[in-house]
Scaffold this motif. Sequence first.
Motif, PDB file in Angstrom:
ATOM      1  N   ILE A 625     123.675  20.580  13.971  1.00 16.54           N
ATOM      2  CA  ILE A 625     123.571  20.593  15.154  1.00 16.54           C
ATOM      3  C   ILE A 625     124.679  21.571  16.136  1.00 16.54           C
ATOM      4  CG2 ILE A 625     123.938  19.077  17.495  1.00 16.54           C
ATOM      5  CD1 ILE A 625     121.169  19.002  16.559  1.00 16.54           C
ATOM      6  N   SER A 626     126.032  21.416  15.267  1.00 11.08           N
ATOM      7  CA  SER A 626     127.013  22.389  15.794  1.00 11.08           C
ATOM      8  C   SER A 626     126.844  23.701  15.457  1.00 11.08           C
ATOM      9  CB  SER A 626     128.322  21.779  15.240  1.00 11.08           C
ATOM     10  OG  SER A 626     128.632  20.358  15.523  1.00 11.08           O
ATOM     11  N   GLN A 627     126.150  24.014  14.745  1.00  8.37           N
ATOM     12  CA  GLN A 627     125.931  25.329  14.114  1.00  8.37           C
ATOM     13  C   GLN A 627     124.962  25.860  15.072  1.00  8.37           C
ATOM     14  OE1 GLN A 627     126.225  26.615   9.924  1.00  8.37           O
ATOM     15  NE2 GLN A 627     126.365  24.353   9.377  1.00  8.37           N
ATOM     16  N   LEU A 628     123.725  25.228  15.088  1.00  9.42           N
ATOM     17  CA  LEU A 628     122.835  25.536  15.905  1.00  9.42           C
ATOM     18  C   LEU A 628     123.280  25.981  17.748  1.00  9.42           C
ATOM     19  CD1 LEU A 628     119.756  23.676  14.745  1.00  9.42           C
ATOM     20  CD2 LEU A 628     120.511  26.074  14.238  1.00  9.42           C
ATOM     21  N   PHE A 629     124.249  25.179  18.028  1.00 13.67           N
ATOM     22  CA  PHE A 629     124.714  25.278  19.523  1.00 13.67           C
ATOM     23  C   PHE A 629     125.602  26.366  19.664  1.00 13.67           C
ATOM     24  CE2 PHE A 629     123.238  20.943  20.774  1.00 13.67           C
ATOM     25  CZ  PHE A 629     122.968  21.383  22.044  1.00 13.67           C
ATOM     26  N   SER A 634     126.450  32.350  20.956  1.00 12.58           N
ATOM     27  CA  SER A 634     126.885  33.796  20.552  1.00 12.58           C
ATOM     28  C   SER A 634     125.521  34.757  20.782  1.00 12.58           C
ATOM     29  CB  SER A 634     126.910  33.772  18.949  1.00 12.58           C
ATOM     30  OG  SER A 634     125.830  33.507  18.177  1.00 12.58           O
ATOM     31  N   LEU A 635     124.401  34.058  20.895  1.00 12.97           N
ATOM     32  CA  LEU A 635     123.140  34.849  21.595  1.00 12.97           C
ATOM     33  C   LEU A 635     123.298  35.047  23.045  1.00 12.97           C
ATOM     34  CD1 LEU A 635     120.127  33.343  20.115  1.00 12.97           C
ATOM     35  CD2 LEU A 635     120.689  35.540  20.041  1.00 12.97           C
ATOM     36  N   LEU A 636     123.771  34.404  23.805  1.00 12.85           N
ATOM     37  CA  LEU A 636     123.969  34.444  25.236  1.00 12.85           C
ATOM     38  C   LEU A 636     125.155  35.136  25.880  1.00 12.85           C
ATOM     39  CD1 LEU A 636     121.746  31.575  26.346  1.00 12.85           C
ATOM     40  CD2 LEU A 636     121.048  33.691  25.754  1.00 12.85           C
ATOM     41  N   GLN A 637     126.399  35.101  25.088  1.00 16.29           N
ATOM     42  CA  GLN A 637     127.514  35.407  25.639  1.00 16.29           C
ATOM     43  C   GLN A 637     127.976  36.585  25.001  1.00 16.29           C
ATOM     44  OE1 GLN A 637     129.668  31.589  25.259  1.00 16.29           O
ATOM     45  NE2 GLN A 637     129.299  31.354  27.433  1.00 16.29           N
ATOM     46  N   PRO A 638     128.297  37.750  25.517  1.00 14.63           N
ATOM     47  CA  PRO A 638     128.771  38.939  24.720  1.00 14.63           C
ATOM     48  C   PRO A 638     130.167  38.552  24.006  1.00 14.63           C
ATOM     49  CG  PRO A 638     128.150  39.346  26.949  1.00 14.63           C
ATOM     50  CD  PRO A 638     127.935  37.993  26.854  1.00 14.63           C
ATOM     51  N   ALA A 730     117.563  19.986  11.782  1.00 19.37           N
ATOM     52  CA  ALA A 730     118.097  19.975  13.081  1.00 19.37           C
ATOM     53  C   ALA A 730     117.114  20.950  13.935  1.00 19.37           C
ATOM     54  CB  ALA A 730     119.478  20.403  13.041  1.00 19.37           C
ATOM     55  N   LEU A 731     117.270  20.604  15.187  1.00 16.30           N
ATOM     56  CA  LEU A 731     116.340  21.173  16.192  1.00 16.30           C
ATOM     57  C   LEU A 731     117.334  21.258  17.485  1.00 16.30           C
ATOM     58  CD1 LEU A 731     113.810  22.786  17.344  1.00 16.30           C
ATOM     59  CD2 LEU A 731     112.937  20.398  17.920  1.00 16.30           C
ATOM     60  N   VAL A 732     117.253  22.304  18.248  1.00 18.32           N
ATOM     61  CA  VAL A 732     117.837  22.424  19.559  1.00 18.32           C
ATOM     62  C   VAL A 732     116.900  23.073  20.688  1.00 18.32           C
ATOM     63  CG1 VAL A 732     119.798  23.371  20.923  1.00 18.32           C
ATOM     64  CG2 VAL A 732     120.464  22.375  18.807  1.00 18.32           C
ATOM     65  N   ALA A 891     112.090  29.218  27.150  1.00 17.78           N
ATOM     66  CA  ALA A 891     112.635  28.172  26.211  1.00 17.78           C
ATOM     67  C   ALA A 891     113.349  28.914  24.851  1.00 17.78           C
ATOM     68  CB  ALA A 891     111.876  27.183  26.081  1.00 17.78           C
ATOM     69  N   VAL A 892     114.359  28.643  24.148  1.00 12.53           N
ATOM     70  CA  VAL A 892     114.845  28.998  22.939  1.00 12.53           C
ATOM     71  C   VAL A 892     114.921  27.620  22.072  1.00 12.53           C
ATOM     72  CG1 VAL A 892     116.683  30.228  21.996  1.00 12.53           C
ATOM     73  CG2 VAL A 892     116.188  30.576  24.116  1.00 12.53           C
ATOM     74  N   PHE A 893     114.088  27.759  21.149  1.00  8.38           N
ATOM     75  CA  PHE A 893     114.099  26.777  19.979  1.00  8.38           C
ATOM     76  C   PHE A 893     114.994  27.233  18.949  1.00  8.38           C
ATOM     77  CE2 PHE A 893     110.472  26.528  22.738  1.00  8.38           C
ATOM     78  CZ  PHE A 893     110.023  25.349  22.724  1.00  8.38           C
ATOM     79  N   LEU A 894     116.114  26.534  18.463  1.00  6.58           N
ATOM     80  CA  LEU A 894     116.818  26.886  17.420  1.00  6.58           C
ATOM     81  C   LEU A 894     116.605  26.012  16.437  1.00  6.58           C
ATOM     82  CD1 LEU A 894     118.863  27.467  20.178  1.00  6.58           C
ATOM     83  CD2 LEU A 894     119.830  28.884  18.584  1.00  6.58           C
ATOM     84  N   ALA A 895     116.282  26.113  15.208  1.00  7.61           N
ATOM     85  CA  ALA A 895     115.934  25.181  14.305  1.00  7.61           C
ATOM     86  C   ALA A 895     116.254  25.451  12.718  1.00  7.61           C
ATOM     87  CB  ALA A 895     114.326  25.046  14.261  1.00  7.61           C
TER      88      ALA A 895
END
Length: 924
Positions: A625-629, A634-638, A730-732, A891-895
Amino acid sequence: MKKTQLVQSPADHRRYHALTLNNGLRVLLVEQADAEKSAAAMSVNVGHFDDPADREGLAHFLEHLVFLGSRQFPEPGDYAQFISAHGGSHNAWTGTEHSCFYFDIEDDAFAAGLERFADMLGAPLFAEASVQKERQAIEAEFSMKLKDDGRRIYQAHKETINPDHPFAKFSVGNLQTLDDRPHQSAQQAVQQFYQQQYSASRMCLVLVSAFPIEHQQALAEQYFQQLPAHLPAKAALTAPLYQREHLGIQLNIQPHKPTQRLVLSFALPDIQPWYPFKVVSFLAHLIGDEGPGSLLSGLKQQGLVNALSAGGGIDGSNYKDFTLAFELTHAGMGQRDLILQTCFAFFALLRQQPFPLQLFQERQRLIQWSFTYQEPRASLQLASDLAVNLQHYPQHDYIFGDYRMETPPESLYRQLLSYFRADNLRVMLIAPEVSVSQQARWYHTPYSVEPLATALLANLAEKQPMPGYQLPAPNPYLVGQLQLIALNAHQAQPVQLVNSADLSLWFKADTDFHSPKGHIFVQLTLPNTVQNLTQLALTKLWLELFLDRINEQFYPATTAGLSYNLYVQQHGLTLHSSGLSANQIALLQDLLTEIGDLTFAEERFVELQFQLVRHWRGQISGKPISQLFSQLSSLLQPLNPETQQLAQLLEQSSFAQFNTFCQQIMQKVHVEALMLGNWHATDASLLEKMLRQWQQQINSPGSRLPRQSYSTQNSGPVWLEQQLQHDDQALVIYLPAKDRSAASMAKFMLANHLISPEYFHALRTEQQLGYLVGTGYVPMNQKPGMAFYVQSPKTAAADLYYATVIFYRKFLEELPEIPLSEFEQIKTSLIAQIRERDTSLASRAKRLWLAIGQGDYQCSLSQRIQDELAALTLCDFCDFCYTLLAPEYDAVFLATGPAPTHSLMRSKTAAELAGELELRTDWL
């Protein structure tokens, strides 16, 4: 009503009343006129030490089960849903010898909440269905921590002590220890454990509320008088933690994450009778000092260690481990005997010298100030803290026990020093390269045990003080007296005193908390640290090297009621000083002067480069879960890449490249600062003068930089599969807002407020899909958003997705049926949470600094969100919630697994999505 004489601070205006109910329950009532919520906490003198030998983890299991239905309130989710619906929160923990249950709630629901709380603790159902489901939750919690080094090392420790001591027991439990057996089911086991352990005579209750003491006493008597009172107080522990054969040994442990640590531990008896003197923590202060001439300073100068922590270790009612924990360098791994010899030489120095009364009086002065000028605590924190105190202190010290610090008899100090002997020593070496011969039970920790060499122990026993070591000098940062500014100096909002091209200074005198403390934030915009990822990696290394270099010089400040923190932010660095306002400007000036010195030793560069790269590499074994968050961020913040990329860039950087980079850091510097707390306007003028002088010294002014972010707008629902080194799935699910309006923030906050307890109950309690289950309000790039998250030891990510969609569709079906009066109550509850006052000067400082950083210079955003909530209709809210399920929503699904079949979402790699996102630039 007879007044109980409790020692309390002159600045503490609460009313206290201690009593004992007829069933033996000890109670402390706290009337706090300005409490925004009411709270209750119950501590119980029952922990995992009380587990039956063949039912390890039973106390922990019981702690979970009591929430899932009681005689008067049999529905498993009733308690949690009631607390949440009335603006509250709840939790519990199980320790070695105690457990604690606590909740807070709106005042008008306090009586009903106490009724449920008392019934939960006095008449839990332990229903068979709940028992079977919660066994799975315990198993999931156990499985989730299998690679946690804290648990792994703990278990190896347990296997090398006296097996008759209850610390040797496995504390968490799992399906194996909590199984159904021919002669006893898990339900029967927990029922029997409750009957044999839970009794009012072992419980302590604390209520905190704005309600008068008399009303609180009536509530306590009404709801808690009926708690079972059939058991005597528990017998004292008698088995020693260590037998002779458990001392004089070295425990070698291979960690899961790469680290090199050396831990020395010395066995002490029960230290609770010594609490009035705080002599153990004082000795930890002397040994753990980091200033000139200290144990750490000497070992660091020899290149053997990077850090030292003294005084930690396990403790309980008949034992205490006093530990010295060293973070070793590569050279230190090969010079462990020298480290041991240096430690024993320092102990000899302590024994040779008289009791350092002046240093002790410095600590006394600081702890007395802490007691006199206590910052307020939220009612929930206060209740839970005091409930534990009731278990440990006599009645007159329920409040003062943590602060009482009388000068100890010389004989007690000498007795304490006498335990630091070679024949009372255990050593723990934690490193990947150690030789091992066995595995610990449960967590499979590779370890070995070997006796410490007889010659080494003899050498340690004869050590004399070494030259160059000394006790701490009198603290130069410690002031004689504290003075509070006048109450009428208080300012409602920060005022911008300076707004020039290269400097912005905000000031707020604050007397609300009657505290002699303050906070100063100084943000340094440094364009040459944020142009590319290599610069970012080098900036983070520069920060580690800088903090390492100044630690010895400024350590005295951190022991004199001051603290400082320097951290990397999007545009450069931020320096935050806090604590007692006296001498803080001088501390800040000294820190900024040191920042101007950009030279570092190559050997420290090599060592800290290695440590930082190893730390970043080790994060791939973190919780899924921590790694997905982290990936989402990292995707959304330069310039917020994943740590593996930073590790690679830093590993490739040479000392020469680093020095070239350092020469460019302090160019085009813009400064933005906030000063808040126990200061006059003249202090702000001094700060302005100091900042301008510093800018003149670096002679390279700059301007603000715009804020940049990546937008997911029009990216559509996308599934990002991430391959992780972890057995759990895990899923976010991240649902970003389309704008930054207060209206959007209000809707996302309300959605999270409503959905969070229901989602937890459905996927965690009922379906047992995982231990980490929840939702969160997740603002990103100043836009609101919401995230669902689940981590499961057994369920595929696609199935977690299906379960979430099914849950959400059911939520949407039921949402329009909520009575309007209930909807208004839910909104009112959330508004009350948003409106809650700052609980401390520190929380206020962080809130206002964040507001300034977001361009909310009037600090009005909170009120605008409240206004939007008040105006929001159920119909409009339903429409909003329906849009989140729309097939085109961004939506963004990180899994951790592949996307579900028959889905409209696109499957992409993180790199592919990153290439599509639009980079946006905003000026605040």
